[in-house]
Enzyme design. Structure first.
Site, short mmCIF file in Angstrom:
data_model
loop_
_atom_site.label_atom_id
_atom_site.label_comp_id
_atom_site.label_asym_id
_atom_site.label_seq_id
_atom_site.Cartn_x
_atom_site.Cartn_y
_atom_site.Cartn_z
N TYR A 202 18.25 21.38 51.69
CA TYR A 202 17.63 21.76 52.96
C TYR A 202 17.37 20.56 53.88
O TYR A 202 16.93 20.73 55.01
CB TYR A 202 16.28 22.45 52.71
CG TYR A 202 16.39 23.71 51.91
CD1 TYR A 202 16.99 24.85 52.44
CD2 TYR A 202 15.90 23.78 50.61
CE1 TYR A 202 17.11 26.01 51.70
CE2 TYR A 202 16.00 24.94 49.86
CZ TYR A 202 16.61 26.05 50.42
OH TYR A 202 16.71 27.20 49.69
N HIS B 59 15.65 24.30 59.90
CA HIS B 59 14.31 24.71 59.45
C HIS B 59 13.47 23.51 59.02
O HIS B 59 12.26 23.62 58.88
CB HIS B 59 14.46 25.68 58.28
CG HIS B 59 13.54 26.86 58.32
ND1 HIS B 59 12.88 27.29 59.45
CD2 HIS B 59 13.18 27.73 57.33
CE1 HIS B 59 12.16 28.36 59.16
NE2 HIS B 59 12.31 28.64 57.89
N TYR C 42 7.75 25.42 49.87
CA TYR C 42 8.71 26.22 50.63
C TYR C 42 7.98 26.80 51.82
O TYR C 42 6.77 27.00 51.83
CB TYR C 42 9.42 27.28 49.79
CG TYR C 42 10.41 26.65 48.83
CD1 TYR C 42 11.68 26.30 49.25
CD2 TYR C 42 10.03 26.36 47.52
CE1 TYR C 42 12.57 25.68 48.38
CE2 TYR C 42 10.92 25.74 46.65
CZ TYR C 42 12.18 25.41 47.09
OH TYR C 42 13.04 24.79 46.24
N ASN D 6 7.51 29.59 53.45
CA ASN D 6 6.67 30.79 53.52
C ASN D 6 5.29 30.62 52.90
O ASN D 6 4.43 31.48 53.07
CB ASN D 6 7.37 31.97 52.85
CG ASN D 6 8.64 32.36 53.58
OD1 ASN D 6 9.00 31.79 54.60
ND2 ASN D 6 9.34 33.32 53.04
#
Length: 189
Positions: free
Chosen positions: A14, A19, A64, A66
């Site tokens: 990532y 993001h 992460y 969320n």
């Protein structure tokens, strides 16, 4: 004392995705302040700096996206940081690549990381710096877009926007969120 949280997802896969703009801005800020964000604390990576007589905590939640609120709320509760001294930096699909939007409070705008923070803090009364990552073209799915990389001229634009976001965070600390809004809400790389 101020807490600046940059949002993203942990892991090499990532690292340079849209993001993870919040992480990348924090890395730039750490470089500017000559500190490392490498202490494991509050379910995240933490760095400490000093700026204009203020202690700064630079936090990259490792929960992460969320669940970002778990890390942010742990740090805030431990240090008893007032909501007015919190700055969250994150990506926003509703802004074109290279645009910034600073607000002193407000809703999550559907951003799951911000949903988590607002839920954990039971408040949306904290500053935020949104960095535009653009919307996917055509029928491309949003998840694939935010987990994809920048390309072409977007790379130049996002680098300029990330530098401006780091400057905006420091301006919020030194002169207040209104000053930062006046200077950077019209910013477009």
């Amino acid at each position: 004392m101020y807490l600046i949280a940059g949002l993203g997802n942990p892991g090499k896969e990532y690292e340079h995705t849209r993001h993870n703009v919040g992480f990348m801005v924090l890395d730039g800020l750490a470089h500017k302040l000559d500190v490392k964000i490498n202490r494991i604390k509050f379910k995240g990576l933490l760095g400490e700096a000093s700026f204009e007589g203020q202690k700064l905590l630079l936090l990259k939640p490792q929960t992460y996206m969320n669940l970002s609120g778990e890390s942010v709320s742990d740090a805030i509760n431990f240090y008893k940081i007032p909501l007015g001294n919190i700055i969250v930096i994150y990506d926003d699909m509703d802004l074109p690549v290279g645009r910034l939007r600073i607000r002193p409070e407000g809703s999550s705008g559907g951003h799951r990381g911000m949903d988590s923070i607002i839920y954990q803090l039971s408040s949306d009364k904290f500053s935020r710096i949104r960095v535009g990552i653009g919307r996917p073209e055509g029928e491309k799915d949003a998840a694939g877009h935010v987990l994809g990389s920048f390309y072409g001229e977007e790379i130049t634009k996002i680098k300029a926007a990330m530098e401006a976001a780091a400057q905006a965070a420091l301006l919020i600390i030194s002169k207040g969120v209104d000053e930062a809004m006046n200077k950077f809400n019209a910013f477009e790389a």
